[in-house]
Scaffold this motif. Structure first.
Motif, PDB file in Angstrom:
ATOM      1  N   THR A 107       0.848  -1.185   0.000  1.00  0.00           N
ATOM      2  CA  THR A 107       0.000   0.000   0.000  1.00  0.00           C
ATOM      3  C   THR A 107       0.886   1.237   0.000  1.00  0.00           C
ATOM      4  O   THR A 107       1.812   1.341   0.808  1.00  0.00           O
ATOM      5  N   THR A 108       0.612   2.187  -0.887  1.00  0.00           N
ATOM      6  CA  THR A 108       1.528   3.299  -1.087  1.00  0.00           C
ATOM      7  C   THR A 108       0.789   4.558  -1.524  1.00  0.00           C
ATOM      8  O   THR A 108      -0.341   4.491  -2.030  1.00  0.00           O
ATOM      9  N   ASN A 109       1.443   5.708  -1.375  1.00  0.00           N
ATOM     10  CA  ASN A 109       0.906   6.943  -1.946  1.00  0.00           C
ATOM     11  C   ASN A 109       1.399   7.170  -3.367  1.00  0.00           C
ATOM     12  O   ASN A 109       1.052   8.182  -3.997  1.00  0.00           O
ATOM     13  N   ALA A 110       2.223   6.262  -3.867  1.00  0.00           N
ATOM     14  CA  ALA A 110       2.650   6.200  -5.275  1.00  0.00           C
ATOM     15  C   ALA A 110       3.729   7.194  -5.675  1.00  0.00           C
ATOM     16  O   ALA A 110       4.218   7.148  -6.809  1.00  0.00           O
ATOM     17  N   LEU A 111       4.158   8.073  -4.783  1.00  0.00           N
ATOM     18  CA  LEU A 111       5.083   9.126  -5.191  1.00  0.00           C
ATOM     19  C   LEU A 111       6.407   8.575  -5.702  1.00  0.00           C
ATOM     20  O   LEU A 111       7.027   9.170  -6.590  1.00  0.00           O
ATOM     21  N   ARG A 112       6.847   7.433  -5.184  1.00  0.00           N
ATOM     22  CA  ARG A 112       8.131   6.876  -5.614  1.00  0.00           C
ATOM     23  C   ARG A 112       7.982   5.731  -6.624  1.00  0.00           C
ATOM     24  O   ARG A 112       8.970   5.111  -7.008  1.00  0.00           O
ATOM     25  N   LEU A 113       6.761   5.475  -7.048  1.00  0.00           N
ATOM     26  CA  LEU A 113       6.559   4.358  -7.977  1.00  0.00           C
ATOM     27  C   LEU A 113       7.162   4.570  -9.365  1.00  0.00           C
ATOM     28  O   LEU A 113       7.570   3.587 -10.000  1.00  0.00           O
ATOM     29  N   PRO A 114       7.248   5.795  -9.898  1.00  0.00           N
ATOM     30  CA  PRO A 114       7.903   5.912 -11.206  1.00  0.00           C
ATOM     31  C   PRO A 114       9.306   5.305 -11.224  1.00  0.00           C
ATOM     32  O   PRO A 114       9.726   4.719 -12.228  1.00  0.00           O
ATOM     33  N   ALA A 115      10.030   5.429 -10.134  1.00  0.00           N
ATOM     34  CA  ALA A 115      11.377   4.862 -10.064  1.00  0.00           C
ATOM     35  C   ALA A 115      11.388   3.418  -9.582  1.00  0.00           C
ATOM     36  O   ALA A 115      12.291   2.651  -9.929  1.00  0.00           O
ATOM     37  N   LEU A 116      10.388   3.024  -8.793  1.00  0.00           N
ATOM     38  CA  LEU A 116      10.460   1.738  -8.101  1.00  0.00           C
ATOM     39  C   LEU A 116       9.503   0.670  -8.615  1.00  0.00           C
ATOM     40  O   LEU A 116       9.651  -0.509  -8.254  1.00  0.00           O
ATOM     41  N   ALA A 117       8.527   1.016  -9.433  1.00  0.00           N
ATOM     42  CA  ALA A 117       7.532   0.018  -9.855  1.00  0.00           C
ATOM     43  C   ALA A 117       8.182  -1.181 -10.536  1.00  0.00           C
ATOM     44  O   ALA A 117       7.898  -2.335 -10.186  1.00  0.00           O
ATOM     45  N   ALA A 118       9.047  -0.941 -11.491  1.00  0.00           N
ATOM     46  CA  ALA A 118       9.680  -2.057 -12.209  1.00  0.00           C
ATOM     47  C   ALA A 118      10.611  -2.869 -11.306  1.00  0.00           C
ATOM     48  O   ALA A 118      10.549  -4.107 -11.306  1.00  0.00           O
ATOM     49  N   PRO A 119      11.484  -2.237 -10.512  1.00  0.00           N
ATOM     50  CA  PRO A 119      12.305  -3.032  -9.586  1.00  0.00           C
ATOM     51  C   PRO A 119      11.486  -3.841  -8.593  1.00  0.00           C
ATOM     52  O   PRO A 119      11.840  -4.979  -8.260  1.00  0.00           O
ATOM     53  N   LEU A 120      10.390  -3.288  -8.110  1.00  0.00           N
ATOM     54  CA  LEU A 120       9.535  -4.019  -7.180  1.00  0.00           C
ATOM     55  C   LEU A 120       8.889  -5.219  -7.868  1.00  0.00           C
ATOM     56  O   LEU A 120       8.801  -6.301  -7.302  1.00  0.00           O
ATOM     57  N   ALA A 159       2.791   1.966 -12.020  1.00  0.00           N
ATOM     58  CA  ALA A 159       2.401   0.659 -11.495  1.00  0.00           C
ATOM     59  C   ALA A 159       1.659  -0.143 -12.550  1.00  0.00           C
ATOM     60  O   ALA A 159       1.886  -1.345 -12.725  1.00  0.00           O
ATOM     61  N   ASP A 160       0.766   0.519 -13.260  1.00  0.00           N
ATOM     62  CA  ASP A 160       0.017  -0.140 -14.329  1.00  0.00           C
ATOM     63  C   ASP A 160       0.960  -0.627 -15.415  1.00  0.00           C
ATOM     64  O   ASP A 160       0.889  -1.778 -15.860  1.00  0.00           O
ATOM     65  N   ALA A 161       1.879   0.233 -15.847  1.00  0.00           N
ATOM     66  CA  ALA A 161       2.815  -0.128 -16.916  1.00  0.00           C
ATOM     67  C   ALA A 161       3.735  -1.272 -16.500  1.00  0.00           C
ATOM     68  O   ALA A 161       4.138  -2.092 -17.338  1.00  0.00           O
ATOM     69  N   ALA A 162       4.041  -1.346 -15.211  1.00  0.00           N
ATOM     70  CA  ALA A 162       4.929  -2.409 -14.721  1.00  0.00           C
ATOM     71  C   ALA A 162       4.201  -3.729 -14.543  1.00  0.00           C
ATOM     72  O   ALA A 162       4.845  -4.755 -14.272  1.00  0.00           O
ATOM     73  N   GLY A 163       2.882  -3.726 -14.682  1.00  0.00           N
ATOM     74  CA  GLY A 163       2.126  -4.968 -14.548  1.00  0.00           C
ATOM     75  C   GLY A 163       1.799  -5.345 -13.114  1.00  0.00           C
ATOM     76  O   GLY A 163       1.557  -6.522 -12.834  1.00  0.00           O
ATOM     77  N   LEU A 164       1.775  -4.367 -12.210  1.00  0.00           N
ATOM     78  CA  LEU A 164       1.433  -4.641 -10.815  1.00  0.00           C
ATOM     79  C   LEU A 164      -0.090  -4.656 -10.678  1.00  0.00           C
ATOM     80  O   LEU A 164      -0.705  -3.752 -10.124  1.00  0.00           O
ATOM     81  N   HIS A 165      -0.685  -5.697 -11.234  1.00  0.00           N
ATOM     82  CA  HIS A 165      -2.137  -5.781 -11.346  1.00  0.00           C
ATOM     83  C   HIS A 165      -2.730  -6.752 -10.331  1.00  0.00           C
ATOM     84  O   HIS A 165      -2.096  -7.755 -10.006  1.00  0.00           O
ATOM     85  N   PRO A 166      -3.964  -6.505  -9.875  1.00  0.00           N
ATOM     86  CA  PRO A 166      -4.750  -5.316 -10.201  1.00  0.00           C
ATOM     87  C   PRO A 166      -4.263  -4.093  -9.435  1.00  0.00           C
ATOM     88  O   PRO A 166      -3.883  -4.194  -8.271  1.00  0.00           O
ATOM     89  N   VAL A 167      -4.280  -2.946 -10.104  1.00  0.00           N
ATOM     90  CA  VAL A 167      -4.005  -1.682  -9.424  1.00  0.00           C
ATOM     91  C   VAL A 167      -5.281  -1.276  -8.697  1.00  0.00           C
ATOM     92  O   VAL A 167      -6.321  -1.075  -9.321  1.00  0.00           O
ATOM     93  N   LYS A 168      -5.198  -1.197  -7.381  1.00  0.00           N
ATOM     94  CA  LYS A 168      -6.353  -0.810  -6.582  1.00  0.00           C
ATOM     95  C   LYS A 168      -6.173   0.619  -6.095  1.00  0.00           C
ATOM     96  O   LYS A 168      -5.111   0.983  -5.592  1.00  0.00           O
ATOM     97  N   ILE A 169      -7.220   1.415  -6.276  1.00  0.00           N
ATOM     98  CA  ILE A 169      -7.201   2.811  -5.847  1.00  0.00           C
ATOM     99  C   ILE A 169      -8.071   2.950  -4.604  1.00  0.00           C
ATOM    100  O   ILE A 169      -9.244   2.554  -4.613  1.00  0.00           O
ATOM    101  N   ASN A 170      -7.512   3.502  -3.547  1.00  0.00           N
ATOM    102  CA  ASN A 170      -8.226   3.689  -2.281  1.00  0.00           C
ATOM    103  C   ASN A 170      -8.521   5.164  -2.055  1.00  0.00           C
ATOM    104  O   ASN A 170      -7.615   6.002  -2.175  1.00  0.00           O
ATOM    105  N   ALA A 171      -9.768   5.462  -1.688  1.00  0.00           N
ATOM    106  CA  ALA A 171     -10.137   6.832  -1.342  1.00  0.00           C
ATOM    107  C   ALA A 171     -10.936   6.827  -0.046  1.00  0.00           C
ATOM    108  O   ALA A 171     -11.898   6.069   0.090  1.00  0.00           O
ATOM    109  N   VAL A 172     -10.529   7.658   0.890  1.00  0.00           N
ATOM    110  CA  VAL A 172     -11.306   7.855   2.113  1.00  0.00           C
ATOM    111  C   VAL A 172     -12.381   8.888   1.807  1.00  0.00           C
ATOM    112  O   VAL A 172     -12.073  10.019   1.406  1.00  0.00           O
ATOM    113  N   ALA A 173     -13.652   8.503   1.969  1.00  0.00           N
ATOM    114  CA  ALA A 173     -14.752   9.416   1.661  1.00  0.00           C
ATOM    115  C   ALA A 173     -14.965  10.382   2.824  1.00  0.00           C
ATOM    116  O   ALA A 173     -15.159   9.953   3.964  1.00  0.00           O
ATOM    117  N   MET A 174     -14.947  11.691   2.530  1.00  0.00           N
ATOM    118  CA  MET A 174     -15.071  12.707   3.572  1.00  0.00           C
ATOM    119  C   MET A 174     -16.115  13.743   3.183  1.00  0.00           C
ATOM    120  O   MET A 174     -16.084  14.280   2.069  1.00  0.00           O
TER     121      MET A 174
END
Length: 342
Positions: A107-120, A159-174
């Motif tokens: 679970t992540t805020n995705a800020l570092r995924l451009p650099a880390l998605a493929a290595p992960l 994450a999508d391009a790296a094939g980390l599927h399914p990509v799940k998006i979480n939103a806290v409803a406020m």
């Protein structure tokens, strides 16, 4: 080495077998979401108390021997841990007693995924859950106190391009914040093949400002969704926290995690390990069981492993039937979400 059969399985006194371990890699975070912590943050855990990678892997290995089948890495923001790729590689190398691989997600805020998605991905990570509460840049800044929407969207795409599927998006409803974006967020996810998940806001914020009276409920979320989509319930929820519906006949789904108004405690199969080595049986629990003392003792390896196994058993022995949010005596956990791990 003590065998799994000698130790027993991770079943609590209510008959719930536990197969899912959430591991917090750090309590640090690169955002300051209003529903999680105050603007000036919260006191960080002392680094000397935080588990090393060897210690994390050891606790996980003992858990797998006892019945853990899935591991979710959380935080704080887990991608802030400098050796996160190595952590993933070592955890995905674990196998269950019957030889099956352990599924590792994050679970992540995705800020570092451009650099880390493929290595992960190459390290064996199976998928990601990404927090995205709004598609509006000004609102994102207000919510997270950081102007990072563009970077978040880039991380989701990575994450999508790296094939980390399914990509799940979480939103806290406020209420009054992003409840008017329930439909827009769902369209964003469905159009891209992501899985949208809305979460009822829970009493886990560092500032202790949660108020049930203004919380957006599952019923309200579904009312907004059904005004624009045809929803069909997905059968076979099992122990999953999200209740799912097909959107306009599928295959895409939208889910709601209704921990407050429709708790799913009776099917809970999750345990949590904090970054400083405390096992927790519930997000809302005040009880913790320490693994660090056993891990850092000078005992032989098999004795250390048995000490960790005993910590798992003590943790389960204290697990309650439910989280008790509706109990008039309920008290919000002292630790904020960032220090517990989601």
């Amino acid at each position: 080495m003590t065998t799994t059969s000698a130790r027993g399985t991770l079943t609590d006194r209510f008959g719930r077998a536990h197969h899912d371990l959430r591991i917090s890699l750090t309590d640090r975070c690169s955002l300051r979401c209003t529903y999680c912590m105050p603007a000036d943050g919260v006191p960080w855990l002392a680094r000397s108390t935080m588990l090393s990678t060897d210690e994390i892997v050891r606790v996980a290995r003992v858990g797998v021997e006892l019945g853990i089948r899935e591991i979710r890495l959380t935080g704080g923001e887990p991608l802030l841990r400098v050796d996160v790729v190595d952590v993933v590689r070592r955890l995905t190398a674990l196998t269950t007693p019957d030889g099956a691989p352990v599924e590792v997600s994050l679970t992540t805020n995705a800020l570092r995924l451009p650099a880390l998605a493929a290595p992960l991905r190459d390290a064996g990570l199976s998928r990601v859950n990404i927090s995205l509460d709004t598609l509006d840049r000004a609102k994102f800044l207000e919510l997270t106190r950081r102007d990072k929407l563009v970077e978040t969207l880039a991380g989701i795409a990575a994450a999508d391009a790296a094939g980390l599927h399914p990509v799940k998006i979480n939103a806290v409803a406020m209420r009054g914040v992003n409840d008017d974006e329930v439909v827009a967020l769902t369209r964003f996810a469905v159009d891209r093949g992501y899985q949208m998940r809305f979460i009822e806001q829970m009493p886990l914020d560092g500032g202790h400002t949660w108020d049930r009276q203004v919380m957006v409920t599952q019923a309200e979320i579904l009312e907004r969704l059904t005004s624009q989509f045809t929803l069909t319930e997905v059968p076979g929820r099992g122990a999953a926290p999200a209740e799912l519906w097909y959107v306009d006949g599928g295959p895409h789904t939208v889910g709601v995690i209704a921990s407050v108004t429709a708790p799913f405690c009776g099917a809970c199969d999750r345990l949590r390990l904090t970054a400083d080595g405390q096992l927790r049986a519930c997000l809302f629990s005040e009880a913790e069981v320490d693994t660090r003392e056993a891990l850092r003792s000078d005992e032989p390896a098999d004795v250390v492993d048995e000490g960790v196994a005993a910590a798992y058993r003590r943790c389960l022995a204290g697990k309650k039937a439910g989280h008790g949010i509706d109990d008039p005596k309920f008290l919000q956990p002292t630790r904020p979400m960032s220090a517990i791990g989601g």
